[in-house]
Scaffold this motif. Sequence first.
Motif, mmCIF file in Angstrom:
data_model
loop_
_atom_site.group_PDB
_atom_site.id
_atom_site.type_symbol
_atom_site.label_atom_id
_atom_site.label_comp_id
_atom_site.label_asym_id
_atom_site.label_seq_id
_atom_site.Cartn_x
_atom_site.Cartn_y
_atom_site.Cartn_z
ATOM 1 N N VAL A 227 0.736 -1.104 0.134
ATOM 2 C CA VAL A 227 -0.126 0.062 0.044
ATOM 3 C C VAL A 227 0.988 1.438 0.009
ATOM 4 N N CYS A 228 1.822 1.097 0.795
ATOM 5 C CA CYS A 228 2.800 2.494 0.897
ATOM 6 C C CYS A 228 3.466 2.734 -0.561
ATOM 7 N N VAL A 229 3.961 1.584 -1.026
ATOM 8 C CA VAL A 229 4.729 1.832 -2.423
ATOM 9 C C VAL A 229 3.940 2.318 -3.493
ATOM 10 N N LEU A 230 2.813 1.642 -3.645
ATOM 11 C CA LEU A 230 1.765 2.070 -4.496
ATOM 12 C C LEU A 230 1.485 3.567 -4.412
ATOM 13 N N ASN A 231 1.144 3.762 -3.031
ATOM 14 C CA ASN A 231 0.647 5.285 -2.998
ATOM 15 C C ASN A 231 1.860 6.257 -3.044
ATOM 16 N N VAL B 291 2.019 1.396 -15.892
ATOM 17 C CA VAL B 291 1.358 0.077 -16.267
ATOM 18 C C VAL B 291 1.645 -0.832 -15.269
ATOM 19 N N VAL B 292 2.986 -1.077 -14.844
ATOM 20 C CA VAL B 292 3.213 -2.072 -13.953
ATOM 21 C C VAL B 292 2.355 -1.888 -12.779
ATOM 22 N N THR B 293 2.007 -0.546 -12.136
ATOM 23 C CA THR B 293 1.490 -0.175 -11.015
ATOM 24 C C THR B 293 0.159 -0.628 -11.047
ATOM 25 N N VAL B 294 -0.380 -0.460 -12.023
ATOM 26 C CA VAL B 294 -1.981 -0.807 -12.469
ATOM 27 C C VAL B 294 -1.883 -2.318 -12.291
ATOM 28 N N GLY B 295 -0.900 -2.903 -13.064
ATOM 29 C CA GLY B 295 -0.874 -4.310 -13.107
ATOM 30 C C GLY B 295 -1.055 -5.255 -11.651
ATOM 31 N N VAL B 296 0.051 -4.310 -10.762
ATOM 32 C CA VAL B 296 -0.037 -5.176 -9.628
ATOM 33 C C VAL B 296 -1.513 -4.995 -8.762
ATOM 34 N N SER B 297 -1.979 -3.794 -8.925
ATOM 35 C CA SER B 297 -3.233 -3.660 -8.161
ATOM 36 C C SER B 297 -4.015 -4.442 -8.570
ATOM 37 N N LEU B 298 -4.065 -4.772 -10.061
ATOM 38 C CA LEU B 298 -5.235 -5.383 -10.601
ATOM 39 C C LEU B 298 -4.868 -7.015 -10.085
ATOM 40 N N ALA B 299 -3.705 -7.483 -9.998
ATOM 41 C CA ALA B 299 -3.293 -8.754 -9.728
ATOM 42 C C ALA B 299 -3.747 -8.884 -8.343
ATOM 43 N N LEU B 300 -3.609 -8.201 -7.378
ATOM 44 C CA LEU B 300 -4.072 -7.935 -6.226
ATOM 45 C C LEU B 300 -5.489 -8.124 -5.856
ATOM 46 N N THR B 301 -6.317 -7.477 -6.783
ATOM 47 C CA THR B 301 -7.710 -7.478 -6.816
ATOM 48 C C THR B 301 -8.071 -9.058 -7.186
ATOM 49 N N LEU C 7 -5.806 5.654 -7.925
ATOM 50 C CA LEU C 7 -6.537 4.207 -8.004
ATOM 51 C C LEU C 7 -5.630 2.937 -7.577
ATOM 52 N N PRO C 8 -4.561 2.974 -8.107
ATOM 53 C CA PRO C 8 -3.846 1.639 -7.758
ATOM 54 C C PRO C 8 -3.579 1.606 -6.071
ATOM 55 N N GLY C 9 -3.415 2.920 -5.403
ATOM 56 C CA GLY C 9 -3.166 2.772 -4.093
ATOM 57 C C GLY C 9 -4.461 2.708 -3.371
ATOM 58 N N VAL C 10 -5.448 2.993 -4.061
ATOM 59 C CA VAL C 10 -6.701 2.543 -3.477
ATOM 60 C C VAL C 10 -6.923 1.432 -3.143
ATOM 61 N N PHE D 124 -3.952 8.662 3.488
ATOM 62 C CA PHE D 124 -2.911 7.971 3.054
ATOM 63 C C PHE D 124 -3.426 6.668 2.283
ATOM 64 N N LEU D 125 -4.366 6.030 3.045
ATOM 65 C CA LEU D 125 -4.950 4.858 2.285
ATOM 66 C C LEU D 125 -5.816 5.203 1.069
ATOM 67 N N MET D 126 -6.205 6.321 0.960
ATOM 68 C CA MET D 126 -6.980 6.726 -0.075
ATOM 69 C C MET D 126 -6.106 7.186 -1.282
ATOM 70 N N GLY D 127 -4.939 7.359 -1.074
ATOM 71 C CA GLY D 127 -3.839 7.691 -2.011
ATOM 72 C C GLY D 127 -3.536 9.174 -2.047
ATOM 73 N N TYR D 128 -3.728 10.013 -1.180
ATOM 74 C CA TYR D 128 -3.387 11.227 -1.159
ATOM 75 C C TYR D 128 -1.806 11.628 -0.577
ATOM 76 N N GLY D 129 -1.061 10.467 -0.409
ATOM 77 C CA GLY D 129 0.277 10.523 -0.115
ATOM 78 C C GLY D 129 0.716 11.111 1.206
ATOM 79 N N PHE D 130 1.739 11.315 1.564
ATOM 80 C CA PHE D 130 2.378 11.487 2.917
ATOM 81 C C PHE D 130 1.946 12.893 3.635
ATOM 82 N N VAL D 131 1.385 13.882 2.645
ATOM 83 C CA VAL D 131 1.243 15.091 3.222
ATOM 84 C C VAL D 131 0.111 15.486 3.936
#
Lengths: 245, 194
Positions: free
Chosen positions: A25-29, A46-56, A106-109, B78-85
């Motif tokens: 989660v941290c890395v993707l965010n 593309v890789v980022t999206v791929g990883v999150s898609l694979a997780l889904t 989206l990938p992080g979410v 952060f979990l919603m993708g807004y980063g560390f700020v």
Amino acid sequence: MQRNVAIGEMEAFIRFDPRTKIYIVCVLNIIGINKADNLTGFALGVVTVGVSLALTINMKCYRAALVYTLIYLLVFSSEKLLGYISGMSIPGIIIRLLVPVILRMLPGVMAAWYLIRTTKVSELLAAFQKMRLPAVVTIPFAVMLRFFPTIGEVYRCIQDAMKMRGIGIRNGVLALVEYRLIPLMMSIVSIGSDLAAAAVTRGLGSQIRRTSYCRIGFRFIDVIMILFMSVLLLAGIAVRNMPLN
Amino acid sequence: MENKKMSVKDLVNVGVFTVIYYVLFMISLMTGFIPVMAVFFPVLLALVGGIPCILFYTKVKSFGSVTVMGVLMGLAMFLMGYGFVPLLIGSGCGLVADLVMRAGGYRSFRTMLLGYVIFSLWVISAQIPMFLMGAAYAEMSRETQGDEYVEALAALLGRQMIPIVIAATVVAAIIGTYIGRAVLNKHFKRAGIV
């Protein structure tokens, strides 16, 4: 609960350690917030999206994976379509504001969703404890996760009750706040004090380090995933520092 | 009393009120689909959020609860993708609000008011990327949409909007506190929750 989305109940094909999931989660965010202007950035995206898609897919949410792919294709092609939509029209403005946000977030979410849906609250707490995070933050966080379904449940009951009394949206926004939000808060607060009592019974308040029924530990697959995510993180940072164009 | 450590009951309370506040936050964020509200949703949140927050503050007795609420909101962002700020700003706003309220012994309405105003400002962190990149983003559509459009969008999204949003949020948070107190007196005191 009629809905089957109870937190942490999803079975996955490949089970990762909760700490691995947090790392994903941290890395993707972090790398999600990237300008995909050059080719490397695009490939990374593309890789980022791929990883999150694979997780889904890993948590067996095939329909969600399909919707996610469609959203991504749609959002991506809408950038090309923007030239044909007037920027002054309402849809034009909305697309313009939302598309970059969705592309980046989206990938992080999705990864966060994966973390929450496939990890039991007690597993998560055990992982937090192993990470030596302070209980001051982890206990309220676990409470939050536990309360999201509760809020939905309580809200549905309140809605029924208010329908019976004939109080709806036509009574105005203020009535909406007074007859929905306030009863909701009252129930949630009293459920909360019950929960606090239950938590003390489970020994959450004691000074002694808790033991956990959940056995968590890094396995070979976790190591591979962590290495892969680290490479992705480094690549993301490298792309960000690269001169644009 | 002030130096007492947070008990489990406090921790659970933080979680509970953060969930309520988070739901209100999501509702406000959703209004962002209306273009102007994307800039001014913190105002709405500050207005409505006063109800749970003031109830929460009356239950707080020890240092830390308000800080943790800020940290948790940052974590959720952060979990919603807004980063560390947001995590940094959320924790910071929570800590300052907590210190202010501790100065009033968690009992004075004035410090509560000031604390809530400070706490409400954390939401701006969710918008910072938009404000910082907004002008550049508007620039991208100069070719297809013309100069007028770019200027209108840049005026709405530029960094010059930050002080305006902050000022509007402060005013809304003050009103929100009074709404919260009124609701507290009308409903929660009667129900014996406070």
